[in-house]
Write an enzyme that holds these catalytic residues in place. Sequence first.
Site: not given
Length: 499
Positions: A196, A272, A306, A402
């Site tokens: 996806k 992840e 990331c 983040e």
Amino acid sequence: MRSQDQGPVATRTGGEAAGGAAKRMLIDGWLMEAGRTFPSLNPATGAVLGHAPDAGTVETEAAIAAARRAFDNTTWATDVELRVRCLGQLHHALTEHKEELRELTIAEVGAPRVTTYGAQLEEPIGIVGYYADLLREHPMTEELGETEIRGQRHRRWVEKEAAGVVAAITAYNYPNQLALAKLAPALAAGCTVVLKGAPDTPLVTLALGELIAQHTDIPPGVVNVVTSSDVAVGELLTTHPDVDVVTFTGSTATGRRIMAAASATVKKVFLELGGKSAMVVLDDADFALCAQFAAFTICSHAGQGCAITSRLLVPRARHDEIVAQVAAMLGHITYGDPADPDIYMGPLISERQRDKVDGMVARAVEAGAKLVTGGKRIDPGFFYSPTLLADVDPDSEIAQEEIFGPVLAVIAYDDDEDAVRIANNSIYGLSGAVYSADEQRAIALARRIRTGTLSINGGNYFAPNVPFGGYKQSGIGREMGVPGLEEFQERKAFAAVIA
């Protein structure tokens, strides 16, 4: 792949190139449209770039069923030679069509052209070649030796088998890397896959599906590619009883929800997730070099990575000096049209993401951080100026959450012990960096930082044979390398009495 038509929404698998305007999903060997579409924007302009099929649960159920049949009823999981050949074909197709993929990646992802020669495109293509080569030599059986039990000799061994049907869900920031780092090892292991693509970058992922359909012998159902703006599709992939493995790249918040959803069927989950990595500059480091690394790293793909080091930890006595050097380096960052080969930094992916970044910067200043440079929206498109915040509290939001933008937070520390404490003061543990004139000192300190990857004095760990992943809430499992293959395998132990 199949070549005949299957009703009004399915089309022949030949014809359009990877960079063509019309993109279709791949389900059970068919390149298919959907009953509805959703737009994909060019983040450098805000204009509509194209439209992607907006799959619902019906199309997703069909993709899962196809993957299940291909795993259960074909020889894909056991035919190593077929898998090696197909991976080689995929690597060749990606290489042959990389210029089309490059232009599409620049336009849809907002990736500067220079990055497509690395992690945005060409390095991910290398992942496919790596797993094709690894599969030729990787042992699928491990002998444990013989032993005697109650007067009989017993042979024991372990065989590695494909884990089953994989739901692979990717993020928008590096769509080629994220898709191929899941797809290549899953296929090498003998799994079948429903991939996806991210709603912000669907066209790139669909282009990969078209190349698979048009240029490889991968059997129908082994790879299925869907795109959707409907959250129900992701929920179905993570809860469906016919899915054996979920591999997801994205935010930690979403990763938590996936773990919870997958628990009902006790799926193997590989995540992840986010990061808030620290670059630690020790007091004997080359500050000018560190300033350069810090500035260019935080602006890599506009901070949308990331593993990017978004916290800069510096000796308290040298804080102002280093801040001035970083600010000067940020002034040299070129940003603008990502198609321009002289541009280093492109846009953020969306207005929504720019709003998030701008809001976090504003709150950081309100909380006491000093805005040294940047903090500005730049139009047209979704650009945000390279931003430096000094005197940042290590417990503040900007130091803990983040941000996914070109925003660097500078934090002062008192000594090496304090630097380690601050670096580990995070729910994340994905990456980091340490700089020192004494390499052994840097390595010793790096070993105390709880992250999955670390760069010493600018060392580059990123390669197809290097496992990538995080500690703590940065994820579960590893991508790439031999561990990346083993994430998609199960181990079956055998014992036989020796006559």
